[in-house]
Design an enzyme around this catalytic site. Structure first.
Site, PDB file in Angstrom:
ATOM      1  N   TYR A 101     -37.052  46.224  34.090  1.00  0.00           N
ATOM      2  CA  TYR A 101     -37.986  46.925  34.982  1.00  0.00           C
ATOM      3  C   TYR A 101     -38.114  48.370  34.528  1.00  0.00           C
ATOM      4  CZ  TYR A 101     -39.951  49.275  39.023  1.00  0.00           C
ATOM      5  OH  TYR A 101     -40.770  50.026  39.834  1.00  0.00           O
ATOM      6  N   GLU A 157     -46.206  50.903  36.495  1.00  0.00           N
ATOM      7  CA  GLU A 157     -45.038  50.033  36.626  1.00  0.00           C
ATOM      8  C   GLU A 157     -45.153  48.858  35.664  1.00  0.00           C
ATOM      9  OE1 GLU A 157     -42.811  48.655  40.549  1.00  0.00           O
ATOM     10  OE2 GLU A 157     -44.409  47.246  40.074  1.00  0.00           O
TER      11      GLU A 157
END
Lengths: 294, 381
Positions: free
Chosen positions: B101, B189
């Site tokens: 992530y 993101e």
């Protein structure tokens, strides 16, 4: 007494030749604020509605002795105006402009000199009732007293102050800190200032969903760094997750930023949280002895 | 403005961040053409802004041009939690060994951009944060100092990124940081940032939220605006000159119009306390003129769920007479009856406003709570 702003404050208006700038310059003067003039690059030497206009903040400060500036400059130029005021040595800069690029604010806030305090942007300004009003707030709803008010909202603040005034509860200073994600002054800063202000006996804090400014204020209280009673209200309890409610800062994402989390943080810190703005005057009366300046 | 995955990946690719080979299709025919040109095992992904599309059936697999017809037909037009998928991204399947992530967002508390990384990718970062907070590394960046590769190596180590992937990770983070400033992002993101079987890092998904206030600096993004925006009333609000987030559709039956985000949120809460549910959030902003008010009334009352309309104005920069004039013009248009309307109006130019309303047979209520109660009662009759 009050915080940030008092009857001695001398104010200039950046963007005074614009529609909103001039309208509110006149309204602030009617309220009794010492509005010494304004700044619009390229229009120095003119006079609008008896206000002298200067080309730069630096010249305006030298000639008027201003220590406060209020900014009504359009969004693309507002961050530049903030830094111009701070660079000229203005101690308090209130930026009303809504819609400033967030990255402009990241850079501007990082570049502010230590002596300058920025209120906003995207805020209604601040008022120390009976002394000075710097902003777009409707002056008639305020009354002088010993309750400090600090809020992320504009119109909701008028609503709450109106209710306080009608209940005979006056205010020391009301600060609208603004609804943007990046703002110069946060709840914690205002609480620290109210703590030092002998004229403030209690504080009404008006928060809303999004971010963690309310939680930060609650932990200041938990740490014992603020000794006066606080009553809080959190707007946006009915907001669904993932939807942004107008203010760029007002969004609930996952578990963070919810009204429930903020209410819980305040309750743990011993703060009374009002269910509705209409309950605030009652809660304040309970924590406060009868107001000394009714 | 939030971007669809394929739009975000287009930005990533231009910035030099590796993404899987893929193309977007708006129709079954386009999907077939894409697979014909490139027959390889692929994934067909619904292009929607809302999360959880996989569980909703919005991600399917195919291997050739014949095979893409069924998944493309199933997904195009699919309703995923209220959002319609108008396009699909067809991407080559990757051999994914591990999911990481990585994101950069604007941090209110530190007033800086903040980098967030974790070796636990592929799930909601909020979930990781609550289950295993130590698996997340977070670091605000001083904008004056900017990004240096050591920052990436250090945050990578703290997040538990495998050593052999660390150099690629730091390089991708550097490119993401540059893109963050270039486009004026609120959020970039990559979740998951995949490590493939041959050890390469690839952005397997893209979530991009651009700052609406900075769009004037980037006219090239306006082409994506209508594609990403599927709510017709919201589109009308934007066309009327209101901001991206001034109109938000909700599920109830009391239409709401107010000035100032905080007051409108407070009004929504008051309606809820009075036992009702708001049909929308609509903030006409500061200093709204009569035309904006008229259009606001038209937008809110076009929603067929709306049974009562509650207007709550506390004038500061907004002048009451402008609001009253806009309202009367909208009512004169004839689609909405004043019997299903509650207005509370106070502050700047209140006297003039009340005169205008009263000469049209409308009496404003005095407080927000009183107005909310009346509007909820009206919606129930």
């Amino acid at each position: 007494m009050s915080i940030y702003l008092d009857s001695k404050s001398v104010v200039i208006v950046q963007g005074i030749t614009g529609r909103e700038g001039l309208y509110h310059a006149s309204r602030m003067r009617e309220y009794g604020t010492k509005v010494a003039g304004g700044v619009t690059p390229g229009k120095g030497g003119q006079t609008v509605d008896k206000f002298p206009v200067f080309d730069t903040v630096s010249e305006a400060k030298q000639q008027t002795g201003a220590d406060v500036s209020i900014i009504f400059v359009p969004p693309p130029f507002a961050a530049d105006a903030i830094l111009e005021a701070a660079d000229a040595g203005i101690a308090l800069v209130a930026c009303i402009t809504e819609g400033i690029p967030v990255h402009d604010m990241l850079k501007a806030v990082a570049s502010l000199p230590p002596g300058a305090r920025l209120i906003g942007p995207n805020c209604p300004g601040l008022v120390s009732p009976g002394e000075a009003l710097v902003g777009i707030m409707p002056g008639h709803v305020f009354s002088r007293g010993d309750v400090g008010v600090v809020s992320r909202s504009g119109t909701l603040t008028y609503e709450i102050v109106d209710l306080l005034t009608r209940a005979g509860i006056g205010q020391s200073t009301c600060v609208g800190i603004g609804g943007d994600p990046i703002i110069g002054t946060v709840f914690v800063d205002c609480l620290r200032a109210f703590e030092k202000d002998p004229a403030t006996a209690a504080v009404v804090l008006v928060g809303e969903i999004g971010g963690t400014d309310e939680e930060d204020a609650a932990s200041l209280l938990t740490r014992g760094e603020f000794s006066k009673p606080v009553v809080a209200f959190i707007g946006g309890r009915s907001a669904p997750e993932g939807k942004r409610m107008g203010h760029a800062g007002a969004i609930v994402s996952g578990s963070s930023g919810t009204a429930q989390a903020k209410v819980a943080a305040f309750e743990r810190a011993g703060v009374k949280v009002a269910d509705s703005p209409a309950h605030i005057p009652d809660l304040i009366s309970k924590v406060l002895r009868p107001a000394p300046h009714p | 403005m939030r971007l669809l995955e394929y739009q975000g990946k287009e930005l990533f690719a231009k910035a030099g961040i590796p993404v899987p080979p893929g193309r977007v299709a708006h129709s079954v025919d386009e999907a077939v053409a894409i697979m014909r040109a490139n027959p390889a095992p692929s994934v067909v992904k619904a292009q929607v802004l809302i999360g959880g599309r996989g569980k909703a059936g919005g991600i399917k697999f195919c291997s050739d041009a014949d095979d893409v017809v069924a998944p493309a037909r199933a997904i195009l037009g699919m309703d995923i939690k209220g959002e319609i998928a108008r396009s699909v991204l067809i991407e080559q399947r990757m051999d994914i060994k591990k999911e990481l992530y990585l994101s950069i967002t604007v941090d209110r508390a530190s007033k800086k951009p903040v980098i967030i990384a974790s070796a636990m990718g592929g799930m909601d970062i909020e979930e990781v944060a609550s289950r295993e907070p130590s698996a997340i590394a977070k670091r605000p960046i001083d904008t004056a100092a900017g990004y240096w590769p050591f920052v990436g190596r250090r945050i990578g180590r703290e997040a538990g990124i495998p050593i052999e992937a660390l150099a690629q990770f730091a390089a991708i983070l550097g490119k993401l940081y540059a893109l963050f400033f270039e486009v004026g992002a609120m959020l970039l993101e990559i979740n998951p940032l995949a490590i493939t079987g041959d050890g390469k890092l690839v952005a397997s998904d893209a979530k991009v939220d651009l700052d609406d206030n900075a769009l004037f600096k980037h006219p090239e993004f306006t082409q994506w605006k209508t594609d990403a925006e599927s709510d017709a009333l919201k589109a009308r609000a934007i066309k009327a000159g209101l901001g991206e987030n001034n109109y938000v559709a909700l599920d109830g039956d009391v239409g709401i119009i107010g000035n100032g985000a905080g007051l409108v949120m407070g009004t929504l809460d008051a309606v809820k306390s009075a036992g009702g549910e708001a049909a929308n959030f609509l903030d006409i902003g500061g200093g709204a003129k009569a035309e904006i008010m008229r259009e606001a009334v038209n937008i809110v009352t076009s929603n067929p769920n709306v049974k009562a309309l509650f207007i709550n104005i506390f004038g500061g920069i907004t002048r009451g007479d402008e609001v009253a004039r806009g309202l009367i013009t909208a009512l004169d248009g004839g689609k909405w009856s004043k019997d299903k309307l509650v207005i509370r109006l106070t502050g700047t130019n209140e006297r003039e406003a009340r005169d205008i309303l009263e000469s049209n047979g409308i009496v404003a209520v005095d407080t927000m709570n009183e107005g909310a109660k009346r509007a909820v009662a009206l919606a129930k009759t």
